[in-house]
Enzyme design. Structure first.
Site, PDB file in Angstrom:
ATOM      1  CG  ASN A   9      -2.170   1.427   1.477  1.00  0.00           C
ATOM      2  OD1 ASN A   9      -2.522   2.622   0.506  1.00  0.00           O
ATOM      3  ND2 ASN A   9      -2.037   1.230   2.701  1.00  0.00           N
ATOM      4  CE  LYS A  11      -0.128   3.305   4.750  1.00  0.00           C
ATOM      5  NZ  LYS A  11       0.044   3.083   6.154  1.00  0.00           N
ATOM      6  CG  HIS A  96      -5.776   1.932   5.297  1.00  0.00           C
ATOM      7  ND1 HIS A  96      -5.470   2.882   5.962  1.00  0.00           N
ATOM      8  CD2 HIS A  96      -4.931   1.217   4.910  1.00  0.00           C
ATOM      9  CE1 HIS A  96      -3.980   2.773   6.496  1.00  0.00           C
ATOM     10  NE2 HIS A  96      -3.589   1.507   6.079  1.00  0.00           N
ATOM     11  CD  GLU A  98      -2.968   5.642   7.012  1.00  0.00           C
ATOM     12  OE1 GLU A  98      -2.399   5.863   5.634  1.00  0.00           O
ATOM     13  OE2 GLU A  98      -1.733   5.131   7.324  1.00  0.00           O
ATOM     14  CD  GLU A 165      -3.504  -2.518   7.017  1.00  0.00           C
ATOM     15  OE1 GLU A 165      -2.734  -2.668   6.927  1.00  0.00           O
ATOM     16  OE2 GLU A 165      -4.184  -1.462   7.043  1.00  0.00           O
ATOM     17  N   GLY A 171       2.842   1.929  10.950  1.00  0.00           N
ATOM     18  CA  GLY A 171       3.578   2.963  10.835  1.00  0.00           C
ATOM     19  C   GLY A 171       4.456   3.386  12.098  1.00  0.00           C
ATOM     20  CB  SER A 204       5.244  -1.943  11.868  1.00  0.00           C
ATOM     21  OG  SER A 204       5.066  -0.652  12.194  1.00  0.00           O
TER      22      SER A 204
HETATM   23  P1  PGA Z   1       2.615   0.455   7.500  1.00  0.00           P
HETATM   24  O1  PGA Z   1       1.537   0.223   6.564  1.00  0.00           O
HETATM   25  O2  PGA Z   1       3.453  -1.033   6.990  1.00  0.00           O
HETATM   26  O3  PGA Z   1       3.789   1.354   7.237  1.00  0.00           O
HETATM   27  O4  PGA Z   1       2.679   0.287   9.130  1.00  0.00           O
HETATM   28  C1  PGA Z   1       0.274  -0.675   7.427  1.00  0.00           C
HETATM   29  C2  PGA Z   1      -0.746  -0.196   6.108  1.00  0.00           C
HETATM   30  O5  PGA Z   1      -1.200   1.135   6.521  1.00  0.00           O
HETATM   31  O6  PGA Z   1      -1.714  -0.886   5.814  1.00  0.00           O
END
Ligand code: PGA
Length: 243
Positions: A9, A11, A96, A98, A165, A171, A204
């Site tokens: 992803n 982003k 997601h 976010e 998640e 992140g 992560s």
């Molecule tokens: P990350 O993000 O691997 O940077 O923790 C995962 C995600 O948001 O899908």
């Protein structure tokens, strides 16, 4: 048999030029990757058309990061399933954290987006997960079950991927223990009508924890943010070693 789906992803990262530069570094790393691993790149909308051309003839599937629920209409800033399907997009991330946190998406709109994705032949990757506060309050299971109860209404579970998640792991470098992720994913599976839905872990995921994550029996893949941005790290992830 549950499919293994390894998705990046991106982003809001990578211009078109950067996306092609990534491919040049990443494609040569796939020569030994076992066939049964589905590799997906969920790119920003602006990259999709160029990536679609450049992924032709490769084994990488193209994914988007969101889809609107209407077929078309006065929805400034949104993108429809037809627009994605026309570009050869196969997967789309829906719900997601976010999007839920910064753009006000609710389980109701997530449900609408999931159904729209499927109507246009896309496979949605539904994201669910709890905050740190909810986990600390012992509400992890309840939060996820409530999300699933609304998100999955009238969704076809034969064309679906789910990503667990935990929000506190996204992140932050603070990965969920792989055994705990395995436990929660098993609980998610127990709520599904189709036991073959691939369920990913996300949060992560890195080259140094991928082997352990993929060794867990309930975990069918990963949704990777930061570590999908460089060819070397995403290459190591899709080429995880069985332990
Ligand atoms: P990350 O993000 O691997 O940077 O923790 C995962 C995600 O948001 O899908």
């Amino acid at each position: 048999m549950r499919k293994i789906v390894l998705a990046g992803n991106w982003k809001m990262y990578k211009t078109r030029a950067e996306s092609i530069e990534f491919l040049h570094g990443f494609l040569p790393q796939l020569t030994e990757t076992p066939e049964e691993r589905e590799i997906v790149i969920c790119a920003p909308f602006t990259d999709l058309s160029l990536l679609s051309k450049n992924l032709h003839g490769t084994r990488i599937m193209l994914g988007a990061q969101n889809v609107h629920w209407a077929a078309e209409g006065a929805y400034t800033g949104e993108i429809s399933g037809a627009m994605l399907a026309e570009l050869g997009v196969r997967y789309v991330v829906v719900g997601h954290s976010e999007r839920r946190q910064y753009f006000g998406e609710t389980d109701e709109t997530v449900n609408l987006r999931l159904k729209a994705a499927q109507n246009f032949g896309l496979i949605p990757i539904l994201c669910v997960g709890e905050t740190k506060q909810q986990r600390d309050a012992g509400q992890t299971e309840n939060v996820i079950f409530n999300q699933l109860a609304i998100d999955l209404v009238d969704v076809d579970q034969s064309r679906l991927v789910i990503a667990y998640e935990p929000i506190w792991a996204i992140g932050t470098g603070d990965t969920c223990e792989s055994k705990e992720a395995n436990r929660v994913i098993g609980l998610i599976r127990s709520k599904l009508t189709n036991p073959d839905v691939p369920i990913q872990y996300g949060g992560s995921v890195k080259p140094d924890n991928i082997d352990e994550i993929m060794a867990q029996p309930e975990i069918d893949g990963v949704l990777v943010g930061g570590a999908s941005l460089t060819p070397a790290s995403f290459g190591r992830i899709v080429n995880y070693q069985k332990i």
